[in-house]
Scaffold this active site. Structure first.
Site, mmCIF file in Angstrom:
data_model
loop_
_atom_site.group_PDB
_atom_site.id
_atom_site.type_symbol
_atom_site.label_atom_id
_atom_site.label_comp_id
_atom_site.label_asym_id
_atom_site.label_seq_id
_atom_site.Cartn_x
_atom_site.Cartn_y
_atom_site.Cartn_z
ATOM 1 N N GLU A 110 59.191 -69.364 57.985
ATOM 2 C CA GLU A 110 58.663 -70.650 57.511
ATOM 3 C C GLU A 110 59.708 -71.761 57.638
ATOM 4 O O GLU A 110 59.387 -72.885 58.039
ATOM 5 C CB GLU A 110 58.200 -70.524 56.057
ATOM 6 C CG GLU A 110 57.466 -71.772 55.581
ATOM 7 C CD GLU A 110 57.108 -71.695 54.113
ATOM 8 O OE1 GLU A 110 56.629 -70.629 53.652
ATOM 9 O OE2 GLU A 110 57.329 -72.704 53.419
ATOM 10 N N CYS A 121 49.398 -71.687 56.331
ATOM 11 C CA CYS A 121 48.884 -72.129 55.034
ATOM 12 C C CYS A 121 48.844 -73.665 54.982
ATOM 13 O O CYS A 121 49.816 -74.332 55.359
ATOM 14 C CB CYS A 121 49.781 -71.607 53.919
ATOM 15 S SG CYS A 121 49.241 -72.178 52.304
ATOM 16 N N ASN A 181 59.460 -64.492 48.174
ATOM 17 C CA ASN A 181 58.963 -64.809 46.826
ATOM 18 C C ASN A 181 59.058 -63.587 45.921
ATOM 19 O O ASN A 181 59.303 -63.702 44.726
ATOM 20 C CB ASN A 181 57.543 -65.376 46.893
ATOM 21 C CG ASN A 181 56.490 -64.299 47.028
ATOM 22 O OD1 ASN A 181 56.045 -63.732 46.047
ATOM 23 N ND2 ASN A 181 56.112 -64.001 48.259
ATOM 24 N N CYS A 229 54.635 -76.126 46.629
ATOM 25 C CA CYS A 229 53.391 -75.356 46.620
ATOM 26 C C CYS A 229 53.088 -74.883 45.204
ATOM 27 O O CYS A 229 53.974 -74.399 44.508
ATOM 28 C CB CYS A 229 53.546 -74.171 47.561
ATOM 29 S SG CYS A 229 52.410 -72.847 47.184
ATOM 30 N N HIS A 251 54.607 -61.021 54.643
ATOM 31 C CA HIS A 251 55.641 -60.001 54.508
ATOM 32 C C HIS A 251 55.161 -58.836 53.642
ATOM 33 O O HIS A 251 55.655 -58.629 52.534
ATOM 34 C CB HIS A 251 56.915 -60.619 53.941
ATOM 35 C CG HIS A 251 57.633 -61.455 54.960
ATOM 36 N ND1 HIS A 251 58.445 -62.501 54.627
ATOM 37 C CD2 HIS A 251 57.649 -61.392 56.305
ATOM 38 C CE1 HIS A 251 58.941 -63.052 55.724
ATOM 39 N NE2 HIS A 251 58.456 -62.391 56.761
ATOM 40 N N THR A 280 58.330 -72.624 50.965
ATOM 41 C CA THR A 280 57.491 -72.618 49.761
ATOM 42 C C THR A 280 57.724 -71.421 48.854
ATOM 43 O O THR A 280 57.271 -71.415 47.718
ATOM 44 C CB THR A 280 56.010 -72.654 50.155
ATOM 45 O OG1 THR A 280 55.763 -71.589 51.078
ATOM 46 C CG2 THR A 280 55.642 -73.967 50.791
ATOM 47 N N SER A 292 52.481 -61.620 48.518
ATOM 48 C CA SER A 292 51.931 -60.995 49.722
ATOM 49 C C SER A 292 51.536 -59.544 49.474
ATOM 50 O O SER A 292 51.362 -58.782 50.415
ATOM 51 C CB SER A 292 52.959 -61.080 50.848
ATOM 52 O OG SER A 292 54.236 -60.679 50.390
HETATM 53 S S1 SF4 Z 1 53.268 -69.439 48.738
HETATM 54 FE FE1 SF4 Z 1 52.124 -71.379 48.834
HETATM 55 S S2 SF4 Z 1 52.593 -72.198 50.856
HETATM 56 FE FE2 SF4 Z 1 53.177 -70.048 50.902
HETATM 57 S S3 SF4 Z 1 51.334 -69.021 51.688
HETATM 58 FE FE3 SF4 Z 1 51.175 -68.979 49.460
HETATM 59 S S4 SF4 Z 1 49.936 -70.809 48.925
HETATM 60 FE FE4 SF4 Z 1 50.704 -71.047 51.019
#
Ligand code: SF4
Length: 417
Positions: free
Chosen positions: A185, A155, A321, A290, A84, A251, A382
């Site tokens: 996800e 991932c 996130n 994670c 993202h 995650t 990201s």
């Molecule tokens: S947050 Fe964790 S599960 Fe998601 S892409 Fe990154 S390392 Fe992988």
């Protein structure tokens, strides 16, 4: 193409100041959660111990660019946004990658338009079994070993959740996914786990409390069904399927909220079945969380004790996130989510994304005029470092600091917290 020292993401995603901060932390206070303090004259910038690209994002970006480099003669598609972040997705588009689904989940490239020899990259969040089946219909076998190694960027921490979900399903547990139902996800995890067991998605602690209320008999069946309509696998029967549960998460959710969701359900099971039967009715799934979820969230929490004037969080507006980092910072200080430095219109005005209203907003007089000023600058999992770098440069410019002053910035570990 040139790559950074990690040989994973293109060089132009790195930012010189941010790289300097990272190199400093490699050499000093590696284990401490305290942020790095960058002092540019009277401007103090706090950068958390961890920020930006996680392992899975770096890996996915590397795989996408490597695919383009190695396969110039093949058409390359992406099932949907690889991560993202608009900068990364737009660059992949400019290099010729087409997206099979857009960000809202609408199909853009039909099955007929894809064919043998085409490459379809699966994004870092993974994808659903239904989409994999559809690719197979188009002649793209996503289960082939070569495909998995080179073009499936899911991932490993996400596939670990699916694997554990399968094991728990075989042991007789229903999977409760703590996630946003429409997030790629969560859709992917739901699709995989429901192959093996019944599955229910809960958004947050409030929804977990409703599930708990049903388990303890405080919520009627009709109310439960109304609350969770469309959130469960087909033929989900709460009476049968909420006797033994296991929580896994999208995650990028707040790790501590996942722990609260689990604890709420464990408490309900404790009440209904007794302490001695707790593990039988609610599995221990801590090992599915994670590392990166905690790695970016805990150092951000550590920043809250730093008496900073405000926080700038750089990242995509649909990045889950990143939104959580905003939530954490906005607990105690003005916090602005911006996609890049262009959103900073002037030292008096900033455009930013309001995560609650889910729309853009504009704030005035956002930057303190006093000296010294203390700001937090961070980014989601990201977000390329270069975007954070540009934000820092622009803000420093408002205080009269240019390249020369930034190059001479003093770096230290902020030990006041
Ligand atoms: S947050 Fe964790 S599960 Fe998601 S892409 Fe990154 S390392 Fe992988």
């Amino acid at each position: 193409m040139a790559y950074t020292q990690f040989d994973r993401v293109p060089n132009h995603y790195a930012g010189p100041i941010i790289q300097k901060v990272k190199d400093f932390r490699q050499a000093n206070g590696k284990r401490s959660l305290s942020p790095t303090l960058l002092e540019i004259g009277q401007l103090q910038v706090l950068i958390p111990r961890h920020f930006g690209f996680c392992f899975g994002v770096e890996r996915a970006i590397h795989m996408a660019f490597a695919t383009l480099e190695k396969n110039p003669e093949h058409r390359t598609f992406l099932v949907s946004e690889i991560i993202h972040n608009p900068l990364v997705n737009n660059e992949l588009k400019e290099r010729g990658i087409e997206f099979i689904y857009d960000a809202e989940g609408r199909r853009q490239v039909s099955e007929d338009e894809l064919g043998d020899g085409d490459i379809a990259l699966i994004p870092a969040f993974g994808t659903t079994l239904q989409i994999e089946d559809s690719l197979k219909q188009s002649g793209i076998d996503t289960s082939a070993e070569e495909y998995r190694e080179n073009y499936d960027t899911t991932c490993p921490f996400v596939s670990k959740v699916w694997k554990r979900g399968e094991e728990l399903g075989r042991e007789g547990y229903t999977i409760i996914i703590h996630g946003k139902y429409k997030h790629e996800e969560t859709q992917a995890t739901h699709s995989h786990t429901k192959e093996h067991t019944q599955t229910l998605v809960v958004l947050d602690e409030a929804e977990a409390k409703n599930v708990a209320a049903y388990i303890t008999g405080e919520m009627a069946l009709a109310d439960f069904e109304r609350q969770f309509a469309g959130m469960a696998s087909e033929h989900f029967d709460p009476e049968r399927d909420l006797q033994r549960v296991a929580v896994v998460n999208q995650t990028t959710m707040l790790a501590e909220e996942t722990q609260q969701v689990t604890e709420t359900l464990r408490e309900a099971m404790r009440q209904r079945y007794g302490e001695e039967n707790l593990d039988y009715h609610c599995a221990d799934t801590n090992d599915t969380l994670c590392y990166a979820t905690n790695q970016n969230q805990n150092p951000t929490r550590a920043l809250l004790r730093s008496s900073a004037d405000l926080a700038l969080i750089v990242g995509g507006y649909n990045s889950s996130n990143t939104a959580h980092l905003v939530e954490i910072c906005s607990e105690i200080m003005p916090s602005f989510l911006i996609a890049n430095s262009d959103e900073i219109i002037s030292r008096h005005s900033i455009r930013h994304f309001d995560i609650h209203a889910k729309q853009m907003a504009e704030s005035q007089d956002w930057l303190p005029g006093k000296f010294p000023v203390r700001l937090i600058i961070t980014s989601g999992a990201s977000c390329p470092d270069i975007l954070m770098n540009q934000v820092l440069q622009k803000v420093a410019g408002f205080y009269g600091y240019g390249e020369a002053e930034i190059a001479e910035a003093n770096l230290s570990i902020f030990e006041e917290i």
